[in-house]
Every structure is written in structure tokens, then in C-alpha cells.
Scaffold this active site. Structure first.
Site: not given
Ligand code: GLU
Length: 487
Positions: A259-261
Site C-alpha cells: 500500500s501507499k502507506r
């Protein structure tokens, strides 16, 4: 196959980002493998900007990508800014070459003009797939005769170019996965040139890989399903296929898509946080590969020396942010002190940590073993400049009320005040001499001094801490502590 089209001996790899956003760990890993592989073989690393998605292109992305690559030290030998023998290096600028190659395939009978409209194709898909969205072209325009084509051309009906794919096995050899087999029936005749004259991804990539003499195509496994189509295009254009190597997927720590995070972290953010660039190079190289020695902390030259596709695995790898941070600390630990000071100096919060310039090097030296990113410098400078808080005051007050502790502080203050040279080893010698004199040793000697200056019983090397904060501040903190006696 002509002589000039024969597969080159020289290793030539490419990184082919689309300028649609910033680089993140996932795509920088691709660049890292291509760069290391080229450098390992003394070959060339090419930067090709795949800017054909005009809608998603971002005007500043190309410059930002180059900036990130430079920060990582992944210098390229040919590219849009440098030029080179096999330009253009922006895919969009090669559109006429793509068209030319497409027409060559029409000429040789490998491809044909297709006049089907979107609606016709959609109807066909529905009729054959009964609602399934998998559109497979029926081959309808394959058999158009010259007369019919002339008539459609005269009417101005737009056409695309489709590449013929017959049902049957398409074998692809992958340097990491071995032989992988596909069925041509799953693809049908696919479009290589759109009605507006633009090449599709699969075709543009092949034409560009051919004209740039790319010897090894190293990319994410997501592209494996494109490889049979690309392989057939190489064959039809009469050029040996390059070596394909598809790197395994990188999953997030939860084993789901990155994920981006977590891991899709933009390289820009890692730069801002102050990760050591060599650690990012090192870390991403380990996403799917391991060195012969199994050593994990590897310098740039070691990575170049050891990189090899045979040691790349096919199974998914997991992104581990803690390990990336740890590696950054390892690379920082190997830095020359002066270089480290240069990196952290602009990041120091001088209002909170007023380290005078002449003591900056000592201050950085005192905390350097604890730093895993350059940006963490302020976290660790807090150890040198503790902010007043109830706990800090309490431990120091307890100390001031303890006769043994007071004795240490008073003697140490006197000795340190008279010390000729304020450096960490002289400071430690002095403290030890004080200990001998008053018969205190180990924690009984060092804890009171530590507590007086930091409120803690442990921390970075005491001599270095005192050297960093300076004589005046040391004496002042000891004096302040002594004054806290509660009785
Ligand atoms: N521009 C493509 C991408 O970003 C490159 C594909 C390839 O390496 O063939 O995925």
C-alpha cells in the site's frame, strides 16, 4: 536477420518509467536491478521515458524521476537528457518509428489493418462471450481482400493495425522462472497501432527495445503476461528476443498488495526523512535477491560485484520497513564523521538544540551510533539537551539528596573545571581519577554524572556527551543538580 539486428554482445538494460507520478520503492527496485546488472557486466544502462499516456503524463514527473535516480546514484549512460546512439529516448518522440515498424509487419503479412468500430467489437464480444468482459477479437478483418480495403479506405473508415496470433503454444523463456507457456488462443489478434496512429504499449516497448539494442529486459512479474505478445513481435520483426527476467512481486508486511502507506512510499519521502541512499539501493536489491555470502549490509561496489540474476528468486517478497530503517542505520554507521555532519547539519533544530558550530562534530559523534536516518538527528540531540520534565527533575533531586552522589558530583565538578583539554578521553580519564580518589567506581561513579547532565542512567558515551555539550554547560548542569537537594 541482418547483421546489424543480431543480438548484441554488450549488456544493455533499460529503466522505462512512465512520467505519470513519482518513483516509489516498487519501481525504483526495477531501476536498481537493471542498473546493478548493467554495471556488473560493464554494460550500459539506458533511461527511456515512456510518455505515451498523454492523459496521465505529469509535466514535472520526468525531472523528478531523474532527480530521484541521481539521488540514488543510479546514473544512466543514455537518456532523454544525455542523448545517445539509439535515440529518441522519449517514447512519444519515436511515434513515427513505431508506425513504420507496424507497416513493415503489415507488409510482411504478420499484421493487418482492422476497420472494426468499437461498437462492432463490443457486439462481437457480447455475442461470443455472453456477457463476459474478456474481448477476444474474432479475426474478422484478417481476410479482407484488397478491393474491400480500398473501398473502406475510400470511405475514410479509420483503421487500426492488428498483429496475427494463431492459437497454439507460445513459449517464453524467463531467466528467473524458466520456461513459461501461454496459449495464443487467449490473446487473439491484438492491436499494435491505434486508429490515431499511436502504438500500443506492447508494440512501442518492442520497437524501442530493438532500436535501443536492449539485451536484458528486467522488470516486475506483472509484465510476464505481456511477454508472449512481445516475444512474438520480436520474432515477426526478425530480431532475437532479449533475455527476459521478471522480478517477484513485493508484498506489504500484511502479505497484501504493497500500500501507499507502507511501502509504496515515494522515494521523495524517504529522501525527506533522510534515509541513506545506499541503504535504499541495498534494501531494494534484497527484494528478491540475496548475495552469495548471505551478507545483507552491502556497499554499492559489493552489490555491483555480486548482483546476478541466478540468485533472484521467483516467490513473492515481503517489504519490511523496519529492516530498511535498520539498513539505513548500518550505512550511516559506515560514513565518515565529516560527511555525516554535512548531511545532518541542515536538519538540526537549532532553536531547540543550540549546539555551537565548533562542537557540532562532537555532538554528532556522541549520538551517531543511534541514528538510522539523517532526519532522526533531532530525536537524539534531545539526549544532549533534555527538556525539563517532572521525571528529569525527580531523578536529579533524588541524586542531590544522596550523600554519595553529591560527593561524586562535587569532586567531578572540581576536577572537570580544571581540566586543561576538553576532549572525551581526557574527560573520562579525569572522571576515573576522581573515582579512585573518592573510592567510587562503575555505576556509583558514572550514574550520578549522567543523571546530573541528562536525567538518565544510560545514554550515549558519557565522555562524548560531555565533550559535545561543553565544559560550561557540564559544570552548570552539575551545579544545578546539586542545588536541587530537597532536605
Ligand atoms: N513503462 C512500463 C512500466 O512502467 C515499462 C514496461 C517494461 O519494462 O516493459 O511498467
Amino acid at each position: 536477420m541482418t547483421e546489424s539486428q543480431a543480438r548484441p554482445k554488450e549488456v544493455r538494460t533499460r529503466f522505462a518509467p512512465s512520467p505519470t507520478g513519482s518513483l516509489h520503492l516498487g519501481n525504483i527496485r526495477i531501476a536498481v536491478f537493471n542498473w546493478l546488472f548493467a554495471r556488473h557486466h560493464g554494460g550500459r544502462f539506458v533511461l527511456r521515458v515512456e510518455d505515451t499516456d498523454v492523459v496521465r503524463n505529469q509535466p514535472k514527473a520526468e525531472a523528478a524521476i531523474m532527480d530521484d535516480l541521481r539521488w540514488l546514484g543510479l546514473e544512466w549512460d543514455e537518456g532523454p537528457d544525455l542523448g545517445g546512439e539509439y535515440g529518441p529516448y522519449r517514447q512519444g518522440e519515436a511515434a513515427p518509428l513505431h508506425r513504420e515498424s507496424a507497416m513493415e509487419l503489415v507488409q510482411s503479412g504478420h499484421a493487418f489493418r482492422c476497420y472494426c468500430t468499437e461498437e462492432e467489437l463490443a457486439q462481437e464480444a457480447e455475442a461470443t462471450e455472453s456477457g463476459l468482459t474478456v474481448h477476444r477479437y474474432s479475426g474478422r478483418c484478417r481476410a479482407l481482400g484488397k478491393e474491400e480495403r480500398d473501398r473502406l479506405d475510400a470511405e475514410g473508415v479509420p483503421w487500426s493495425v492488428r498483429f496475427r496470433v494463431d492459437p497454439g503454444e507460445i513459449a517464453v523463456r524467463d531467466a528467473i522462472r524458466g520456461d513459461v507457456s501461454f496459449d495464443g488462443a487467449d490473446f487473439g489478434d491484438f492491436v499494435i497501432l491505434r486508429p490515431d496512429g499511436r502504438a500500443t504499449y506492447n508494440f512501442a516497448v518492442v520497437v524501442d527495445d530493438i532500436r535501443m539494442r536492449i539485451s536484458h529486459v528486467i522488470r516486475g512479474v506483472g509484465h510476464l503476461s505481456n511477454t508472449p505478445k512481445q516475444g512474438l513481435l520480436f520474432d515477426a520483426l526478425g530480431v532475437d528476443r532479449p533475455t527476459f527476467a521478471h522480478l517477484p512481486t513485493v508484498l506489504g508486511p500484511d502479505r497484501k498488495k504493497l500500500s501507499k502507506r507502507e511501502g509504496a512510499a515515494a522515494i521523495e519521502e524517504l529522501r525527506k526523512e533522510g534515509y541513506h541512499p545506499d541503504a535504499i539501493l541495498n534494501y531494494t536489491s534484497l527484494l528478491g535477491w540475496s548475495s552469495v555470502s548471505e551478507e545483507e549490509v552491502l556497499a554499492r561496489e559489493e552489490l555491483i560485484r555480486e548482483m546476478d540474476l541466478e540468485r533472484v528468486g521467483a516467490s513473492d517478497t515481503i517489504f519490511d520497513p523496519a529492516k530498511m530503517r535498520w539498513l539505513s542505520g548500518q550505512h550511516i554507521a559506515r560514513m565518515e564523521l565529516e560527511e555525516l555532519v554535512r548531511q545532518v547539519a541542515p536538519r538540526i533544530d537549532r532553536d531547540r538544540y543550540p549546539v555551537p558550530d565548533e562542537r557540532l562534530t562532537y555532538a554528532v559523534e556522541a549520538v551517531r551510533t543511534r541514528i538510522s536516518t539523517f532526519g532522526e538527528i533531532n530525536v537524539h540531540f534531545a539526549l544532549l539537551y533534555p527538556e525539563p520534565n517532572p521525571e528529569f527533575d525527580r531523578t536529579r533531586r533524588d541524586l542531590a539528596s544522596d550523600p554519595d552522589g553529591r560527593r561524586v558530583l562535587e569532586s567531578a565538578r572540581r576536577a572537570l573545571d580544571g581540566l586543561a583539554q576538553w576532549d572525551s578521553s581526557a574527560i573520562m580519564q579525569t572522571i576515573r581519577a576522581v573515582g579512585k580518589e573518592i573510592d567510587a567506581r562503575g555505576p556509583r561513579l558514572f550514574h550520578p554524572i549522567r543523571i546530573a547532565v541528562s536525567g538518565e542512567t544510560s545514554g550515549p558515551d558519557l565522555g562524548k556527551v560531555l565533550q559535545a555539550i561543553g565544559r560550561e554547560e557540564t559544570i552548570e548542569r552539575i551545579t544545578d543538580s546539586l542545588a536541587l537537594r530537597s532536605d
